[in-house]
Design an enzyme around this catalytic site. Structure first.
Site, PDB file in Angstrom:
ATOM      1  N   TYR A  51       0.812  -1.260  -0.191  1.00  0.00           N
ATOM      2  CA  TYR A  51      -0.112  -0.083  -0.002  1.00  0.00           C
ATOM      3  C   TYR A  51       0.871   1.316   0.001  1.00  0.00           C
ATOM      4  O   TYR A  51       1.669   1.634   1.077  1.00  0.00           O
ATOM      5  CB  TYR A  51      -0.994   0.018   1.218  1.00  0.00           C
ATOM      6  CG  TYR A  51      -1.778  -1.208   1.199  1.00  0.00           C
ATOM      7  CD1 TYR A  51      -2.224  -1.889   0.165  1.00  0.00           C
ATOM      8  CD2 TYR A  51      -2.725  -1.560   2.547  1.00  0.00           C
ATOM      9  CE1 TYR A  51      -3.095  -3.013   0.179  1.00  0.00           C
ATOM     10  CE2 TYR A  51      -3.461  -2.319   2.428  1.00  0.00           C
ATOM     11  CZ  TYR A  51      -3.853  -3.093   1.473  1.00  0.00           C
ATOM     12  OH  TYR A  51      -4.596  -4.326   1.613  1.00  0.00           O
ATOM     13  N   PRO A 196     -16.086  -5.162   2.339  1.00  0.00           N
ATOM     14  CA  PRO A 196     -17.081  -5.644   3.329  1.00  0.00           C
ATOM     15  C   PRO A 196     -18.505  -4.818   2.814  1.00  0.00           C
ATOM     16  O   PRO A 196     -19.452  -5.349   3.113  1.00  0.00           O
ATOM     17  CB  PRO A 196     -16.908  -5.442   4.751  1.00  0.00           C
ATOM     18  CG  PRO A 196     -15.726  -4.263   4.785  1.00  0.00           C
ATOM     19  CD  PRO A 196     -15.097  -4.467   3.597  1.00  0.00           C
TER      20      PRO A 196
END
Length: 272
Positions: A51, A196
């Site tokens: 990242y 999610p």
């Protein structure tokens, strides 16, 4: 019910924080967001070496180190991100190198949870997990997890070292990992659904309808459904918005009726 224990010795709040979207171009905002998450009771932070080329790990350390008691920072290696592509890279020497870099960036002597970001099809899985096991034996990694794997791959990996977490994509609109979730439930493995909250929830979706009736956001309903779906579920929603962070954390207090939960569960693919 709001706590999950990783590996038998790491209790964490069941609503984690996915740090991928911390704004690398605005360190002050990134630091404030991570600190606010900790202030709100978040104790599980998920990052990765890939990242922002490691900058994401540095931002978390700058914001939170020395880490408050109970805070777990999990990181991953095994996937590089040169430009727009995500490329699995699981050579044992590379995984070791990245673990050493993560230790330095996170300012820790041991990584509490180190996850294989992707299985590299060019390298035997046993070699990839074996590299993580050696890091454990050296005291540099506490627990090992996997990401985007099948139940069979979890079983193969566990012949080498205990697997305490699995991070697969899972949300109301994408439940292709149901069999993996079932495996995790049977074996007491934490299931970390990435993404999610399915993107672009439509105003006429069942999720949005339930949210309007309860006076909450669709994202909160989606997270509440996941938390009720399984006791091993540990969602890690990510955001760069302080408002969305607070809404996500508040999802633990959203109570779905049996009827609403069953209705959403019955949707094979929730309309988005």
């Amino acid at each position: 019910m709001h706590t999950l224990v990783l590996g038998g010795d790491l209790p964490v709040h069941r609503l984690g924080f996915g740090a991928m979207r911390l704004p690398a171009n605005d360190p002050a905002a990134a630091h404030a967001l991570a600190r606010r998450a900790a202030d709100l009771g978040v104790t599980f932070f998920d990052t990765a070496d890939s990242y922002d080329l490691g900058r994401n790990e540095e931002l978390l350390a700058e914001a939170l180190h020395p880490y408050p008691d109970g805070v777990v920072v999990a990181t991953k290696a095994g996937q590089c991100h040169p430009g727009d592509e995500w490329i699995p890279l699981g050579r044992p020497e590379y995984l070791r190198q990245q673990a050493e870099l993560s230790l330095r960036r996170l300012r820790v002597e041991r990584i509490d949870l180190f996850q294989l970001h992707r299985v590299d099809p060019a390298v035997p899985l046993a070699d990839q997990v074996g590299a993580l096991r050696r890091l454990q034996d050296e005291g540099k990694v506490r627990h090992v997890g996997l990401s985007e794997v099948s139940a069979a791959q979890i079983t193969e990996a566990e012949r080498i070292t205990p697997i305490v977490s699995v991070q697969n994509r899972y949300n109301l609109a994408d439940r292709r990992s149901e069999d993996v979730l079932a495996h995790c439930e049977r074996h007491g493995i934490a299931f970390l659904p990435w993404l999610p909250i399915a993107p672009s929830l439509r105003a006429d979706s069942p999720v949005a309808e339930v949210a309007r009736r309860l006076g909450v956001t669709p994202a909160q309903v989606a997270l509440a459904w996941l938390l009720r779906r399984s006791e091993v579920m540990l969602p890690i929603p990510g955001t760069s918005s302080p408002q969305h962070l607070e809404e996500n954390v508040d999802a633990v207090g959203v109570e779905l009726s049996d009827e609403d939960f069953a209705r959403l569960a019955a949707q094979e693919h929730v309309r988005l």
